[in-house]
Design a protein around this motif. Sequence first.
Motif, PDB file in Angstrom:
ATOM      1  N   LEU A 246      32.308  52.814 -27.984  1.00  0.00           N
ATOM      2  CA  LEU A 246      30.947  52.817 -27.426  1.00  0.00           C
ATOM      3  C   LEU A 246      30.762  54.119 -26.666  1.00  0.00           C
ATOM      4  O   LEU A 246      31.629  54.542 -25.896  1.00  0.00           O
ATOM      5  N   ASP A 247      29.641  54.776 -26.895  1.00  0.00           N
ATOM      6  CA  ASP A 247      29.337  56.026 -26.194  1.00  0.00           C
ATOM      7  C   ASP A 247      27.948  55.943 -25.578  1.00  0.00           C
ATOM      8  O   ASP A 247      27.002  55.565 -26.250  1.00  0.00           O
ATOM      9  N   LEU A 248      27.876  56.262 -24.295  1.00  0.00           N
ATOM     10  CA  LEU A 248      26.575  56.391 -23.648  1.00  0.00           C
ATOM     11  C   LEU A 248      26.307  57.882 -23.484  1.00  0.00           C
ATOM     12  O   LEU A 248      27.109  58.591 -22.872  1.00  0.00           O
ATOM     13  N   GLU A 249      25.186  58.325 -24.060  1.00  0.00           N
ATOM     14  CA  GLU A 249      24.875  59.762 -24.028  1.00  0.00           C
ATOM     15  C   GLU A 249      23.956  60.069 -22.859  1.00  0.00           C
ATOM     16  O   GLU A 249      23.160  59.229 -22.446  1.00  0.00           O
ATOM     17  N   ARG A 250      24.010  61.302 -22.403  1.00  0.00           N
ATOM     18  CA  ARG A 250      23.054  61.777 -21.404  1.00  0.00           C
ATOM     19  C   ARG A 250      21.653  61.747 -22.008  1.00  0.00           C
ATOM     20  O   ARG A 250      21.477  62.050 -23.188  1.00  0.00           O
ATOM     21  N   GLY A 251      20.671  61.377 -21.206  1.00  0.00           N
ATOM     22  CA  GLY A 251      19.294  61.385 -21.692  1.00  0.00           C
ATOM     23  C   GLY A 251      19.011  60.342 -22.748  1.00  0.00           C
ATOM     24  O   GLY A 251      18.163  60.538 -23.614  1.00  0.00           O
ATOM     25  N   SER A 252      19.764  59.228 -22.685  1.00  0.00           N
ATOM     26  CA  SER A 252      19.479  58.152 -23.639  1.00  0.00           C
ATOM     27  C   SER A 252      19.585  56.798 -22.948  1.00  0.00           C
ATOM     28  O   SER A 252      20.210  56.682 -21.892  1.00  0.00           O
ATOM     29  N   VAL A 253      18.926  55.835 -23.544  1.00  0.00           N
ATOM     30  CA  VAL A 253      18.965  54.478 -22.992  1.00  0.00           C
ATOM     31  C   VAL A 253      19.568  53.559 -24.049  1.00  0.00           C
ATOM     32  O   VAL A 253      19.068  53.483 -25.173  1.00  0.00           O
ATOM     33  N   ALA A 254      20.635  52.887 -23.678  1.00  0.00           N
ATOM     34  CA  ALA A 254      21.230  51.901 -24.580  1.00  0.00           C
ATOM     35  C   ALA A 254      20.951  50.516 -24.012  1.00  0.00           C
ATOM     36  O   ALA A 254      20.962  50.330 -22.797  1.00  0.00           O
ATOM     37  N   ALA A 255      20.684  49.580 -24.896  1.00  0.00           N
ATOM     38  CA  ALA A 255      20.476  48.202 -24.446  1.00  0.00           C
ATOM     39  C   ALA A 255      21.591  47.336 -25.019  1.00  0.00           C
ATOM     40  O   ALA A 255      21.995  47.522 -26.166  1.00  0.00           O
ATOM     41  N   VAL A 256      22.118  46.460 -24.177  1.00  0.00           N
ATOM     42  CA  VAL A 256      23.131  45.514 -24.638  1.00  0.00           C
ATOM     43  C   VAL A 256      22.467  44.149 -24.664  1.00  0.00           C
ATOM     44  O   VAL A 256      21.933  43.700 -23.646  1.00  0.00           O
ATOM     45  N   VAL A 257      22.471  43.530 -25.820  1.00  0.00           N
ATOM     46  CA  VAL A 257      21.840  42.216 -25.924  1.00  0.00           C
ATOM     47  C   VAL A 257      22.849  41.205 -26.429  1.00  0.00           C
ATOM     48  O   VAL A 257      23.860  41.567 -27.038  1.00  0.00           O
ATOM     49  N   GLY A 258      22.559  39.969 -26.171  1.00  0.00           N
ATOM     50  CA  GLY A 258      23.449  38.905 -26.624  1.00  0.00           C
ATOM     51  C   GLY A 258      23.219  37.680 -25.775  1.00  0.00           C
ATOM     52  O   GLY A 258      22.630  37.764 -24.697  1.00  0.00           O
ATOM     53  N   PRO A 259      23.664  36.530 -26.279  1.00  0.00           N
ATOM     54  CA  PRO A 259      23.454  35.296 -25.518  1.00  0.00           C
ATOM     55  C   PRO A 259      24.294  35.275 -24.238  1.00  0.00           C
ATOM     56  O   PRO A 259      25.160  36.132 -24.051  1.00  0.00           O
ATOM     57  N   ASN A 260      24.040  34.306 -23.384  1.00  0.00           N
ATOM     58  CA  ASN A 260      24.843  34.151 -22.168  1.00  0.00           C
ATOM     59  C   ASN A 260      26.305  34.005 -22.542  1.00  0.00           C
ATOM     60  O   ASN A 260      26.633  33.331 -23.511  1.00  0.00           O
TER      61      ASN A 260
END
Lengths: 333, 231
Positions: A24-38
Motif C-alpha cells: 500500500l502506498d500513500l502518495e503526496r497530494g492524493s486522497v486514498a479511501a479505505v472502505v469495508g464493513p465493520n
Amino acid sequence: MGLLSLRDVQHGYGGRRVLAIRELDLERGSVAAVVGPNGSGKSTLLRLLACVEAPAQGTVLLEGQAVRSGADRRRARQRITLVEQRPFLFAGTVRENLRYALSLHGVPGPGAESRLSAALERLGVGGLGDRNARGLSEGEAQKVAIARALALEPDALLLDEPASAADPASTGALYRILDEERSRGAALCFASHQLEEAYRWSDRLLALTDGQASPVTPENLFRTDLPPGSGTKTVRAGPLTLQVYTDKSGPAILALPPGDIVVSAEPLHSSARNEFKGRIRRISEDGRGGVTLAVDAGVDLVVRITHAALAELGLTIGSPVVLSIKTMAVRVF
Amino acid sequence: MDFFADGLRRGAQLVLGGDAEVFGITWLSLRVAVVATLIACGLGVPLGFVVGTTRFWGRRAALTAFNTLLAFPTVVVGLLIWGLLARRGPLGGLGLLYTWVAIVMAEVVLAVPIAAALTAAAVQGVDSRVRRTALTLGAGTWRAHWAVAREARFALMSGVMVAFGRVLAEVGAAMIVGGNIRYHTRTLTTAVALATSQGDFALAMALGLVLLALALTVNLLLQLFQGHGAA
C-alpha cells in the motif's frame, strides 16, 4: 514508492489476524479511501500507518525508509497524524487541546496561537476555543479533533470515519478541507463505511474484507455459510438465494462484482444461474465513464453498465429490471 | 459516659496546651509517614504504572500479588523486618532495629503494594484513547505516559493518600521493629496502645484526636486538590 507505504504487513490481536496487506502506498497530494464493513481492519490499518502500533510482521516505510524502532516511529509521528473515529479530547479547553498538540511538535507560544486559531476557524469551530473540551457534542468534538490534527500541518493525515458525527452540510465542508490539504501536498487517507462518500472524495479506493485488500470493490458483499463439499452450492446471501461454485466450506464472503451483473428488461434465456428481479432506485455516473445503478432486489445491489446500455434499455428510476449473474462470476472469499 | 467525656476533655487540653510529648510523638509519626510514603510511592507508583499499562508475561500474576499483599498482616511484616534487622539477622550489623528508620522500612514494605495496586487500577481505568491520542499527536513514550498519568491524577493522588493513611495508622509493625521507645520510636499509634494499656485514657484520647485530625487534614487536602482539578 509513496510518502507512506506498507509492505507485506500482517497484524493481529490475541492470536487473531486482523490485517494482511501486501502493498500500500500513500502518495503526496492524493486522497486514498479505505472502505469495508465493520471489523474489516480499517482502524488497524490506519493505526499502523500512523506508527502508533508496530506491525507484527512486515514494514512501514516513510519516504522509502523503514520505520522500525520506537525512535523511528516517534520521528514518523511528528509528520503523520491520525484522527480516530471517536476522537479523544484531553481535559481542559479546546484551545488547550490544540496548544498541547503543538507543544508536542515544539511549536512555541505566539506561533502556536495563530496556528490553532486558524485551524479552528477552518473547521468552523473558532467560537468553541474557550469551551471545556469535555462538554462538546460528538460532532463538535470530531471537528475540534480534526482542527487539532490540521494545526500540526502533517505530511500525512489519516482519518477514521471523519464524518461519522457530521451533518450533511458539514460533511461536504470537511471533505473540501481535506481537498485543500491534498492541494498543499499532504498524503491523505480516510476510512469510511459510506461508499458514496469514499468514491466522491478520494482518488483511490482500497476495499478491505476481513483484513485483506479485496480484489473487488466492496459493493454487493455478503456474509454466508457454505455447506461442505466442492462444486456448485446453493446458499443464502442476505435475502438472496445464490448458486456459487467453490471448494470452500464454512463462513465465507460472497462478492457479486458490479461489472459482471447483466441487466435486462425480461428474464434471459442464458447460462446465468442466478437471476433476481428488482427496481432501479438510483442512477449515477460512476466517475469512470460508466453508469452505476442501485437496484433494489430485496437488498440493494450495485450494477455497473455503459451509457449506451442505459440508453438502449431506456432505464429510469423505478424501472423494473432483471439482474443475472453466472455461478462462476460470484466471487468467494 | 462521664469517663469518656472526661478523657476527651483532658485529651483536648493536652493537645491545645501544646504538650511537649504529644508534640514530639506527632512529629515522629509524621516524619515516619511522610518518608515511608515518599519511598513507597517512589517505588510503587512506577511499578503499578508499568503493570497497569504494559502487556507482558506474568502481568496477571503481578496484579494478583499486589492485591494479595494489600492484605498482608502488619505484624508479619514487622516480624520479617525484625528478623532482618535483629543482631543475628542479615542486616543486623546496621544497628537499625528499634530506630525510626526500621519503622520506615516496615511501613515501606506495607505501603508499596498499596501504591502499586492503586496506581495499576488508576491507569487501567484511563481510556485507552488517551495514550493513543498523545502518540498520534507526536508524543514520545514518556510524554504519552505522562498524558495517561495526568488523566489519572485524581485516582493516583487518592492512592498516595491511602498509602499515607495506612502508614500513619499502622501499629503492629511499628511496635515490633520500633519497640515503642519513649522519645525515640514512639509513634501516635504505638503510644495510644501503650497509654490505653497503662490506663492513661486522657493521653490515649489526646493522641487519638491528633491522629483523627491528621487523617481529616489529609482528606481535606485531597478534596481541595480534586475540587481545583475539576473546576
